[in-house]
Design an enzyme around this catalytic site. Structure first.
Site, PDB file in Angstrom:
ATOM      1  CG  ASP A 188      -0.322  -0.162   2.518  1.00  0.00           C
ATOM      2  OD1 ASP A 188       0.731   0.465   2.725  1.00  0.00           O
ATOM      3  OD2 ASP A 188      -0.851  -0.909   3.363  1.00  0.00           O
ATOM      4  CE  LYS A 198      -6.669  -0.779   2.533  1.00  0.00           C
ATOM      5  NZ  LYS A 198      -6.996  -1.420   3.808  1.00  0.00           N
TER       6      LYS A 198
END
Length: 472
Positions: free
Chosen positions: A248, A270
């Site tokens: 991520d 994210k």
């Protein structure tokens, strides 16, 4: 090659150590690990040698060395600071064809003791032929850090199956391929993580030649706050053997540079209110990839169990019967505070510390503000940059001093680290007027005042523009 590297069986065989100091003690322990029957001769000895004797682990004679002492010995070590005595021991040993080692005197030795990495029954010996023993120890240290301690258990498992494999594969090349696949795959990793019985069952299935696709494994790995040097040995090993890596936005480029070169990389980044891949889809993707027999590394910034949703992911894995491991990482609060010179606890300023998320599941900041506003504690807010004004107002409303020191740490532990210091009242204006990028951590508490004295990391950076003071 000045010496022939060999391993000698000294189990239950008489070995002599002349000398009773600290070096002699280390040599005695070396021989005891190989199950030798050790006799020590010295006019005086250190307390550790005396204890070995009192525990009946060695035979000890408190006397001067005599020529007759070498009778029936299969190996001799002289570890004294008496040059003439060392020479005498060496000459007598040579005359009687007994291997002898004289500490720090290669010319008097017929064998030398290497530095070793012990993963019994796997043992690695490193020698500099007496030229640079410190260098040999440094090499040993590097090997110690890269070889899992359970390599010995893997060797024992292989030994238990050796005859079966030999019976199954008459061709030596076939056997080699089988073992290479075993030692570099999921079976080995299960041994390293302590799942010996699972590894044994999987090895039997592999030996039986089952056509069923072997289920892979998922590694939930904490990538730490940014500095790749802060990774654990286990994290690095799993990153470098994974077939697929799901990562991520919070994983730094330095950490990503250490994953296996030919691994498939899947970005599941994210950001606030913008998930490239929804969490539910990430959970299912982990399951699907593992069912394809792949080794999957789910690489997260910080620690996977501190605001990392790691619990949700392994719940799904457990429900689907997927084997997994979780590797802790240094969480951002610890890494960023340390690299900013801000201790999270301190006897004079803070007796407790709380980690708080500034971005809850429902998007609100429904927090116990009364508890957070008490004195003598440190609060670390994760993901709170956009809620800085709200948290400032709430903490002041519930009794915290408007002058409470605050630090914002941007891209902590990396060369791009910036640290802003201000007060709780002025925090909203700082966030409004400065261009501050995520990931940024907010630290609130009197401990922030210690930064001026304890800051060490910024001083190592080439630029002096990495630290900022806002609002006096």
């Amino acid at each position: 090659m000045n010496y022939l590297p060999i391993f000698i069986d000294i189990k239950q065989k008489p070995c002599l150590v002349v000398g009773g100091g600290d070096i002699a003690y280390r040599k005695i322990n070396f021989l005891l690990k190989a199950h030798g029957q050790v006799t020590c001769i010295a006019k005086s000895s250190c307390k550790n040698v005396v204890k070995l004797a009192s525990d009946n682990k060695i035979i000890y004679f408190e006397k001067s060395f005599e020529a007759s002492d070498i009778k029936e010995q299969v190996l001799i070590v002289s570890a004294t600071d008496n040059t003439s005595l060392n020479k005498q021991v060496s000459e007598l040993s040579n005359q009687n064809n007994i291997p002898v080692n004289v500490v720090d005197s290669p010319d008097l030795c017929t064998f030398i003791m290497p530095s070793i990495v012990d993963r019994s029954p796997i043992v690695i010996a490193i020698s500099s032929a007496g030229k640079a023993p410190v260098l040999a120890r440094l090499i040993r240290a590097k090997l110690e850090s890269t070889l899992p301690h359970a390599y010995g258990k893997l060797a024992e498992l292989a030994g238990n199956f050796r005859d079966k494999v030999k019976e199954k594969f008459s061709n030596i090349e076939d056997r080699r391929y089988f073992w290479e696949k075993t030692f570099s795959g999921i079976i080995a990793e299960k041994v390293f993580s302590g799942k010996i019985q699972e590894a044994k069952a999987d090895l039997q299935v592999q030996l039986d030649g089952s056509t069923k696709t072997q289920v892979g494994e998922v590694y939930l790995v904490g990538g730490g706050p940014g500095d790749p040097d802060l990774l654990t040995f286990k994290a690095l090993r799993l990153m470098q053997q994974a077939d697929v890596v799901l990562y991520d936005r919070l994983v730094s480029n330095g950490v990503m540079g250490l994953v296996r070169r030919d691994a498939q990389l899947i970005y599941v980044g994210k950001e606030r209110d913008n998930h490239v891949v929804p969490q539910g889809d990430i959970n299912q993707l982990l399951v699907n990839l593992a069912k394809q027999g792949r080794r999957v590394c789910r690489l997260k910034g910080g620690d996977p169990f501190i605001f990392g949703r790691g619990g949700e992911e392994i719940e799904t894995l457990a429900e689907n019967g997927i084997s997994f491991q979780v590797v802790p990482g240094i969480t951002a609060a610890s890494g960023c505070s340390t690299y900013s010179g801000i201790p999270l606890t301190h006897r004079d300023y803070s007796q407790s510390c709380r980690f708080v998320t500034g971005h809850l599941k429902d998007g609100s900041m429904n927090l116990p503000w009364h508890e957070l506003s008490v004195e003598q504690q440190t609060i670390v807010f994760y993901m709170a940059l956009n809620g800085a004004r709200h948290l400032s107002e709430q903490l002041i409303t519930h009794g915290m001093s408007p002058d409470m020191p605050v630090a914002l740490v941007e891209k902590g532990t990396t060369p791009e680290q910036k640290v802003y210091t201000t007060t709780l009242k002025k925090l909203p204006d700082l966030v409004k007027n400065e261009i501050i990028h995520a990931p940024t951590l907010i630290i609130i508490g009197e401990v922030v005042t210690l930064r001026e004295k304890l800051n060490w990391f910024d001083a190592k950076l080439a630029s002096s523009k990495k630290s900022y003071l806002f609002g006096g």
